[in-house]
Design a protein around this motif. Structure first.
Motif, PDB file in Angstrom:
ATOM      1  N   PRO A  98      -3.801  14.272 -10.966  1.00  0.00           N
ATOM      2  CA  PRO A  98      -5.109  14.879 -10.689  1.00  0.00           C
ATOM      3  C   PRO A  98      -5.741  15.140  -8.961  1.00  0.00           C
ATOM      4  N   ALA A  99      -4.862  14.154  -8.394  1.00  0.00           N
ATOM      5  CA  ALA A  99      -5.062  14.100  -6.883  1.00  0.00           C
ATOM      6  C   ALA A  99      -4.254  15.274  -6.257  1.00  0.00           C
ATOM      7  N   GLY A 100      -3.370  16.025  -6.998  1.00  0.00           N
ATOM      8  CA  GLY A 100      -2.722  17.166  -6.229  1.00  0.00           C
ATOM      9  C   GLY A 100      -1.991  16.485  -5.335  1.00  0.00           C
ATOM     10  N   ASN A 101      -1.692  17.544  -4.052  1.00  0.00           N
ATOM     11  CA  ASN A 101      -0.848  16.752  -2.936  1.00  0.00           C
ATOM     12  C   ASN A 101      -1.726  16.074  -2.168  1.00  0.00           C
ATOM     13  N   HIS A 102      -1.133  14.835  -2.105  1.00  0.00           N
ATOM     14  CA  HIS A 102      -1.737  13.627  -1.439  1.00  0.00           C
ATOM     15  C   HIS A 102      -0.980  12.756  -0.677  1.00  0.00           C
ATOM     16  N   ILE A 103      -1.752  11.858   0.192  1.00  0.00           N
ATOM     17  CA  ILE A 103      -1.210  10.914   0.866  1.00  0.00           C
ATOM     18  C   ILE A 103      -1.584   9.396   0.754  1.00  0.00           C
ATOM     19  N   TYR A 104      -1.020   8.381   0.792  1.00  0.00           N
ATOM     20  CA  TYR A 104      -1.785   7.026   0.717  1.00  0.00           C
ATOM     21  C   TYR A 104      -1.328   6.388   1.897  1.00  0.00           C
ATOM     22  N   ILE A 105      -2.409   5.652   2.504  1.00  0.00           N
ATOM     23  CA  ILE A 105      -1.993   5.124   4.020  1.00  0.00           C
ATOM     24  C   ILE A 105      -2.685   3.667   3.646  1.00  0.00           C
ATOM     25  N   GLN A 106      -1.689   2.824   3.995  1.00  0.00           N
ATOM     26  CA  GLN A 106      -2.048   1.232   3.992  1.00  0.00           C
ATOM     27  C   GLN A 106      -2.664   1.022   5.481  1.00  0.00           C
ATOM     28  N   CYS A 107      -3.896   0.911   5.395  1.00  0.00           N
ATOM     29  CA  CYS A 107      -4.370   0.641   6.781  1.00  0.00           C
ATOM     30  C   CYS A 107      -4.103  -0.814   7.007  1.00  0.00           C
ATOM     31  N   GLU A 108      -3.628  -1.010   8.483  1.00  0.00           N
ATOM     32  CA  GLU A 108      -3.084  -2.365   8.829  1.00  0.00           C
ATOM     33  C   GLU A 108      -4.202  -3.463   9.055  1.00  0.00           C
ATOM     34  N   ALA A 109      -5.335  -3.063   9.734  1.00  0.00           N
ATOM     35  CA  ALA A 109      -6.451  -3.937  10.147  1.00  0.00           C
ATOM     36  C   ALA A 109      -7.494  -3.907   9.054  1.00  0.00           C
ATOM     37  N   GLN A 110      -7.582  -3.226   8.194  1.00  0.00           N
ATOM     38  CA  GLN A 110      -8.563  -3.390   6.952  1.00  0.00           C
ATOM     39  C   GLN A 110      -8.284  -3.800   5.869  1.00  0.00           C
ATOM     40  N   ASP A 111      -7.125  -4.048   5.503  1.00  0.00           N
ATOM     41  CA  ASP A 111      -6.585  -4.537   4.237  1.00  0.00           C
ATOM     42  C   ASP A 111      -6.996  -3.605   3.127  1.00  0.00           C
ATOM     43  N   ALA A 112      -6.767  -2.315   3.238  1.00  0.00           N
ATOM     44  CA  ALA A 112      -7.186  -1.481   2.305  1.00  0.00           C
ATOM     45  C   ALA A 112      -6.177  -0.208   2.279  1.00  0.00           C
ATOM     46  N   TYR A 113      -6.254   0.381   1.092  1.00  0.00           N
ATOM     47  CA  TYR A 113      -5.365   1.765   1.009  1.00  0.00           C
ATOM     48  C   TYR A 113      -6.356   2.836   1.096  1.00  0.00           C
ATOM     49  N   VAL A 114      -6.038   3.887   1.684  1.00  0.00           N
ATOM     50  CA  VAL A 114      -6.922   5.133   1.576  1.00  0.00           C
ATOM     51  C   VAL A 114      -6.128   6.263   1.211  1.00  0.00           C
TER      52      VAL A 114
END
Length: 200
Positions: A146-162
């Protein structure tokens, strides 16, 4: 009510009134408004575990059609990892998200094709490209994605995935495993809105 009808509605006598319709007619809207006011106020606060991300779009006149951690302001809030998802649209000078009254083409939407930028320094963990752009009022061509074309980024300083989702087919520039910087262009918007979701 407090200004226009002082002492008429909120007094103990009024609340003990036998006219239940009158009491409910004033009390229920007051409770709803109070809840909305508190929810709006909380939306402007940052919890201790909040993360700091740069807005992934440039320009002006953006509207969060869905956002926040409350079901009242965000239909994603009860959808697991989409709890903090945001539906972002861009408005034209008339305050509309698209030209015409019944847009039928993605090109009519203001936000379509706008550049999308990384909201953090990090490593690209997932890239999925090749889906057709979602037409106005349509659904993703692949219901399992459902997200279609997408990208996941692992944020280095935030301990989070966007997750940056609903991107334009063929425009995602980084590859999985690559390192990117905050503000680096990663692709273009591929629908009448863009959704980005941060998860811890």
């Amino acid at each position: 009510s407090l200004i226009r009808l002082p002492g008429c509605i909120w007094t103990p006598v009024a609340l003990r009134s036998t006219d239940k319709a009158e009491v409910l007619g004033n009390l229920v809207p007051a409770l709803i408004f109070s809840y909305l006011a508190v929810t709006a106020w909380l939306g402007g606060t940052t919890p201790e575990n909040g993360i700091n991300l740069q807005f992934p779009l440039k320009g002006r006149d953006y509207l969060f059609a869905q956002a926040g951690a409350s079901w009242l302001t965000n239909h994603h809030s009860n959808a697991g990892s989409q709890k903090y998802a945001q539906d972002i649209i861009q408005l034209n000078s008339w305050g509309r998200s698209a030209s015409g009254f019944d847009p039928t083409a993605l090109e009519e939407y203001v936000i379509y094709g706008q550049p999308v930028y990384s909201p953090c320094d990090g490593i690209v963990s997932v890239v999925l490209d090749g889906f057709e752009d979602i037409p106005p009022g349509g659904t993703p061509s692949d219901e399992e994605n459902p997200a279609g074309n997408h990208i996941y980024i692992q944020c280095e300083a935030q301990d989070a995935y966007v997750l940056l989702a609903h991107m334009k087919q063929g425009t995602i520039t980084p590859s999985a495993g690559s390192r990117i910087k905050t503000g680096e262009m990663v692709g273009q918007v591929g629908s009448g809105q863009t959704v980005n979701s941060a998860t811890g």
